[in-house]
Each structure stands twice: as structure tokens, then as C-alpha cells.
Design an enzyme around this catalytic site. Structure first.
Site, PDB file in Angstrom:
ATOM      1  N   CYS A  26      -9.724  -8.442   5.029  1.00 26.92           N
ATOM      2  CA  CYS A  26      -9.486  -8.857   6.405  1.00 26.92           C
ATOM      3  C   CYS A  26     -10.421  -8.047   7.289  1.00 26.92           C
ATOM      4  O   CYS A  26     -11.493  -7.633   6.852  1.00 26.92           O
ATOM      5  CB  CYS A  26      -8.019  -8.666   6.787  1.00 26.92           C
ATOM      6  SG  CYS A  26      -7.441  -6.957   6.633  1.00 26.92           S
ATOM      7  N   HIS A 533       3.071  17.939  -8.256  1.00 26.33           N
ATOM      8  CA  HIS A 533       2.718  16.938  -9.268  1.00 26.33           C
ATOM      9  C   HIS A 533       3.010  17.517 -10.649  1.00 26.33           C
ATOM     10  O   HIS A 533       2.440  18.528 -11.050  1.00 26.33           O
ATOM     11  CB  HIS A 533       1.227  16.580  -9.140  1.00 26.33           C
ATOM     12  CG  HIS A 533       0.834  15.347  -9.889  1.00 26.33           C
ATOM     13  ND1 HIS A 533       0.701  15.317 -11.258  1.00 26.33           N
ATOM     14  CD2 HIS A 533       0.552  14.100  -9.446  1.00 26.33           C
ATOM     15  CE1 HIS A 533       0.339  14.099 -11.631  1.00 26.33           C
ATOM     16  NE2 HIS A 533       0.247  13.335 -10.548  1.00 26.33           N
TER      17      HIS A 533
END
Length: 613
Positions: A26, A533
């Protein structure tokens, strides 16, 4: 900017061309339907120079690039051979999405290819109206008629454009779809419908309806065609299919659309137009507040596409749309917030991004502002929402209208000429200026590098980040993961764990909880952004061996348990269990790491806020 290099890195980290179902773009985003989103390395992609952020919405994997998205997409398409790509798993994969996601993907994929041309044509029509109002041009002049044809042609023959892009999304013959749409706006049929004459097809009356500039009837017709074409393909053998499927598609679909599908679509169009008009006329100020304040929220979640056919339908049926002028306030408020950041911040990178954002925002492109500045900083986004709501309320109170569709921006002002135009000027001015003022005075966290005073929550020795798990401390740069080791995501520290309980290293709020349970994001009460993490490539376990104990937006205390994980089974599965603790906004701090080698209820990092001089 090297577009080929950016495209190559994106292609590699989304899982390669073989992981692409469909792809398009877009005004600011690359949009993908990936076969397996788990293969996409989002954190790595977000750190590619030229990429603003990654958004997962409406079943799409969206990479926000900014104004150069078209060039990046062209390069990516060349490298991946997207033009010739036919993925057999595409339709099956899309059917797994929810109905809402499929509808939004269909609408966005249908309108985005020619949204720029449509916006340009709408502005041209508005400029012509302005020139006529100023007396600089007469409607009877050849110059006016030629320019008006240039501006109005796309809207007059809109069904043809929609048929082409809708057919591509629904995977039917695009040229058959275009021929069907062209029949709906064929001059002879348009003349008959204009005169309210009734034609008969094999004795069945055809309701006299004009389909020029219409939206919904052709979308319905192409949708019906998407079911008819596979049936015809199965009936006719390969030797004659290329001729007979289009032949019978037109023989069946043109009269079927004129007799059944078209009138149904027109009825839906009338209902939508009347509903929007009724709600707006009943409470224009409330409509202005809601659309002005929350339009950019709709953009974030991708649901703004559902309004596009409604607004275009309003113009086709009523000759105007009441929503577009209000949206201009929402757009200009984001530009104003960017200006506030530009004037306040001392961070050169942020100042550059904010400065360019002001320009793009004024011309209707806000996504670089949202994802690059206001949403990341949070407070400026709230300031823009408040200012946009007030500006929208003013525009709604004046009952302003748009005469043609274009992207809400300063360029669209000529399309708002007429009743309520002064309200638009006041509304967008208030939205822009108020957003800038609110952002300047209230848009910055005290703990950020832009603060004018030190955060009272910080001690004289700085804030301490404690060990989230027991184990052996190692440098982050030594872990076997290039993204973390390079410190591209931020500075931090790593721990080789000896137990399976991950605890909060700070007091703060959970900002992100990953579905796979292998990672979690926190924002401390003073503004430190922490990413924890667990393991390397453990996302591939798809949540196996992980149990998340907290929820997003939940407040946590230091040492509160966040995640339980089966350390031994993770290692048996062949994964490195090293835990990375990363300060993702580490550029705002002077960081001192502990000299100890064992992590156990002790501090690992000391963070002192940097002060610009």
C-alpha cells in the site's frame, strides 16, 4: 538507500520466496500472506535499515517501510519472481483465516493498487472546483472539460478498476471481470437506465440502474464469478477451456448481474449510504469525536479498509461523503504530534524522523509517524488522539462534506469546498496545533533522554536490573545468535541457566507476551524496556516446554515469576538454552555490567540515564 539490499534482507528473513503466499503493497507497507509466519524473523526484520517496524494484523504480515515502499516492493518482486508466482497452497491457506480477516485482506488488496491514482484524481477534481469558484476557469471551456475528464474518468469507470483488482484477489480471469464491469457501464445501457426505461432479457425485466461510479455491485459480481469460473473450468476440456469458460462466463454473468446481483448490490449501497447519513445527521459532533480520535487506531489494526468502500459508496450514491473531512483532523493531529517531538527532542535520529514525519503527515501519510514515533513513545499518540477528537468534533459540528474521494490531507482541502469548509479549516488547525502543544509539554516520559529533569525514581547510583534466573553470566556478544551478539537490538547480558524459572528483573509492566512462551517484554516503572529471550531458535518449539505465568499489561514486581520452562527437555531437543536479557532502549542509558560470573538474586546491569549537554 539501497532498495535491492533492503529487499534481499527482507526476503531472506520472511522465510524466502517459497514462504510467500501472496504479496502486495500500500502507500507505506509491504503486505504479505505468509504460508508460515513462524519462519519470519520479525526482530531481525525490524532492525534492517529502512524498515520502520513490523505489524501483524488482519491475517497479514506487514512491514512498514514508508514512502519508498514501492521501490522496495519492485525489487523484492524481481528477486522473488512474484509476478509469475502461483502458489497452490494459497487459497487453502487463506480459507483458514477468519471471515473478518479475509474480508479486510480482500478490501485492502482490491483498493490499494490504484489508491494513489484515485487520490490524485480526487485532488484534481477538487482543484478544478476551486478554480471555478475563484472565477479563474469556466466549466464551458475546453481546458476545464479536458481536465475534468482526467479527474473524473477513474471514478466514472470505477467498476472497471475494481473488477480488475478484485479478480486478482479472488483468482479469477481479470479480463473477463473487466469485460463484465465494462458491460455494466456500457453507454447504451447507461442511457437506457438514465431514462428509466425497462429492458427485458428472455422475458425477464431488467431493473433500470446506473452502475457508473458504483462500488458494491461489481464486487459482488466478481465474487459470484469466482464461484462460476471453477465450475466452467471443470465442465470444459483443456482444448477449449480458454475460449469457452470466458464465453459462458460473460453469457451468464452479464444478465445475472443486471437482473439479480446488481440490484442487490445497489440495495446494499443505498442502505449503507442512508445509515451513514442518518447516524451523522443525528449526532455529527459525536461522529466527529469518534472518527477524529480513533481513525489512526483503526489504521494500526488494519480495519480502516472496511470504511473505504463505505466512503466511496457515499460519494456515488449521495454525491458527497461526511467522513473524509473528519479524517483530515485525525491525520493532521499525527503530523502535529510529530512536530511536537521534533521541537522537543534532543535525539538527532528521532528529530530527523519526526521532521520528515511532519511533511509526510501533512500530505496524508501517517504510518511512518505512528510506527516510528508516536506509538513507540506512547504519549504523543495519546496527545494526537485527543487533538484529533477535538478537531473532528469541530468539523462534524459544521457538517462538512467531501465531493470526491482522496487521501485526507492538506492536498484534499479543495474537495471539502462548500458548506462547512470553514469548519474544516478550523478543525484541522486545532488538531495540528493542539497535538504539537500537548506533545511538547506532556508527550515525553521523565525517564527518557529528552526529559528536562532527572527521574526521582532513580537512585544516585542508577537503576539496577537483577538476575532473571540462576546460572552462569556470559557477555551478550558471545552468544551464538548474530542478532543478539551484534547488539543490534540493544545492549544487555546473557545467562546460561541452571533452573527453569524466569523471573522479572525489574518492577514494571508486561509489554509483550509471545504465544510460543520463549520470550517476554517488560517496561520498568521508570521506562527501561527489557526483552527476555529464552534460548536460541526456541521459537521453533512452538510453545512446547514453556508455560507463561503472566499476561500483557500486567504489572509485575522484581523477582515475580514470569515463565516456567523445562530446561532439560529444551537441551535434549538440541537447543541452546542461553537466556538473553536485552535493554532495547539502551541508547538512552549509560550501562554498567556486573563483574560477577554467577547470577543468583543479584544485580546484573546498572543503568544511569544519559543527559544531553
Amino acid at each position: 538507500m539501497n532498495y535491492e539490499e533492503i529487499a534481499a534482507k527482507i526476503l531472506k528473513n520472511i522465510g524466502g520466496k517459497e514462504n510467500i503466499n501472496t504479496a502486495w503493497h500500500c502507500a507505506t507497507r509491504l503486505r504479505f500472506k505468509l504460508l508460515d509466519e513462524n519462519k519470519a524473523k520479525t526482530e531481525t526484520i525490524e532492525n534492517i535499515p529502512g524498515v520502520i517496524t513490523v505489524v501483524k494484523s488482519a491475517g497479514q504480515y506487514q512491514i512498514v517501510i514508508g514512502n519508498s515502499v514501492g521501490k522496495v516492493f519492485d525489487s523484492l518482486a524481481d528477486q522473488a519472481g512474484l509476478e509469475n508466482k502461483e502458489n497452490q497452497a494459497a487459497s487453502t491457506n487463506e480459507k483458514k483465516d477468519s471471515l473478518v480477516n479475509r474480508f479486510i485482506a480482500f478490501i485492502s488488496g482490491t483498493f490499494t493498487p490504484f489508491l494513489g491514482a484515485m487520490a490524485g484524481a480526487g485532488i484534481l477534481k477538487g482543484l478544478l472546483a476551486l478554480l471555478v469558484a475563484l472565477g479563474w476557469l469556466k466549466t464551458t471551456s475546453g481546458t476545464y472539460e479536458i481536465w475534468y475528464a482526467a479527474g473524473d474518468a477513474l471514478f466514472n469507470f470505477l467498476p472497471i478498476f475494481l473488477a480488475f483488482t478484485a479478480a486478482k484477489r479472488l483468482r479469477v480471469n481479470q479480463f473477463v471481470a473487466v469485460a463484465l464491469a465494462a458491460a455494466l457501464v456500457y453507454p447504451t445501457l447507461v442511457t437506457v437506465a438514465t431514462k428509466s426505461q425497462t429492458l427485458h432479457f428472455l422475458g425477464v425485466p431488467v431493473v433500470p440502474t446506473t452502475y457508473t461510479s458504483s462500488v458494491i455491485p461489481i464486487l459482488l459480481a466478481v465474487w459470484v464469478l469466482s464461484y462460476l469460473q471453477p465450475i466452467l473450468d471443470r465442465i470444459f476440456p483443456d482444448a477449449i477451456r480458454n475460449i469457452f469458460t470466458p464465453l459462458f462466463s460473460l453469457i451468464i454473468m452479464v444478465p445475472l448481474t443486471l437482473i439479480v446481483v446488481g440490484p442487490i448490490g445497489s440495495g446494499i449501497s443505498n442502505l449503507l449510504a442512508n445509515a451513514v447519513s442518518g447516524v451523522y445527521n443525528f449526532a455529527p459532533i459525536i461522529a466527529g469525536i469518534i472518527m477524529g480520535a480513533f481513525w489512526q487506531v483503526f489504521v494500526i489494526f488494519g480495519v480502516h479498509w472496511t470504511f473505504v468502500p463505505v466512503m466511496m459508496n457515499n460519494i456515488a450514491k449521495m454525491g458527497y461523503d461526511p467522513l473524509l473531512p473528519i479524517l483530515a483532523a485525525a491525520v493532521l493531529s499525527q503530523a502535529g504530534a510529530a512536530l511536537g517531538v521534533f521541537l522537543k527532542t534532543k535525539d538527532e535520529k528521532q528529530k530527523t524522523l519526526a521532521g520528515s514525519g511532519v511533511v509526510t503527515g501533512i500530505f496524508g501519510i501517517t504510518e511512518p509517524i505512528i510506527y516510528g514515533i508516536t506509538l513507540k513513545m506512547k504519549r504523543p499518540f495519546v496527545c494526537a488522539v485527543i487533538a484529533g477528537g477535538l478537531g473532528g468534533a469541530i468539523i462534524g459540528a459544521f457538517k462538512a462534506k467531501a465531493s470526491s474521494f482522496t487521501l485526507p490531507s492538506l492536498l484534499a482541502l479543495p474537495t471539502y469546498l462548500g458548506k462547512g469548509f470553514i469548519g474544516v479549516i478550523i478543525g484541522i488547525s486545532v488538531a495540528f496545533v493542539l497535538a504539537a502543544i500537548l506533545t511538547y509539554f506532556f508527550g515525553f516520559e521523565k525517564s527518557s533522554s529528552q526529559a528536562t529533569v532527572s527521574d526521582q525514581n532513580l537512585s544516585q547510583t542508577g537503576e539496577l536490573v537483577t538476575a532473571p534466573v540462576t546460572g552462569t553470566i556470559i557477555p551478550l556478544t558471545s552468544v551464538h545468535d548474530q542478532v543478539f551478539a551484534s547488539e543490534a537490538m540493544g545492549k544487555g547480558i546473557a545467562i546460561v541457566p541452571t533452573d527453569g524459572t524466569l523471573k522479572s528483573p525489574v518492577a514494571g509492566t508486561v509489554s509483550a507476551v509471545y504465544p510460543t512462551g520463549h520470550a517476554i517484554g517488560l517496561i520498568s516503572d521508570s521506562g527501561i524496556e527489557v526483552l527476555l529471550h529464552i534460548g536460541i531458535d526456541t521459537v521453533k518449539l512452538n510453545g512446547k516446554y514453556f508455560k507463561t505465568l503472566v499476561k500483557k499489561e500486567q504489572h509485575v514486581t522484581v523477582n515475580q515469576e514470569l515463565i516456567k520452562f523445562d530446561l532439560e527437555k529444551i537441551k535434549q531437543a538440541g537447543y541452546d538454552p542461553t537466556i538473553m536479557l536485552v535493554i532495547t532502549n539502551s541508547k538512552q542509558y549509560q550501562i554498567t555490567a556486573t563483574q560477577e560470573t554467577v547470577a543468583k538474586n543479584n544485580w546484573l546491569l546498572q543503568l544511569d540515564t544519559k543527559h544531553d549537554h
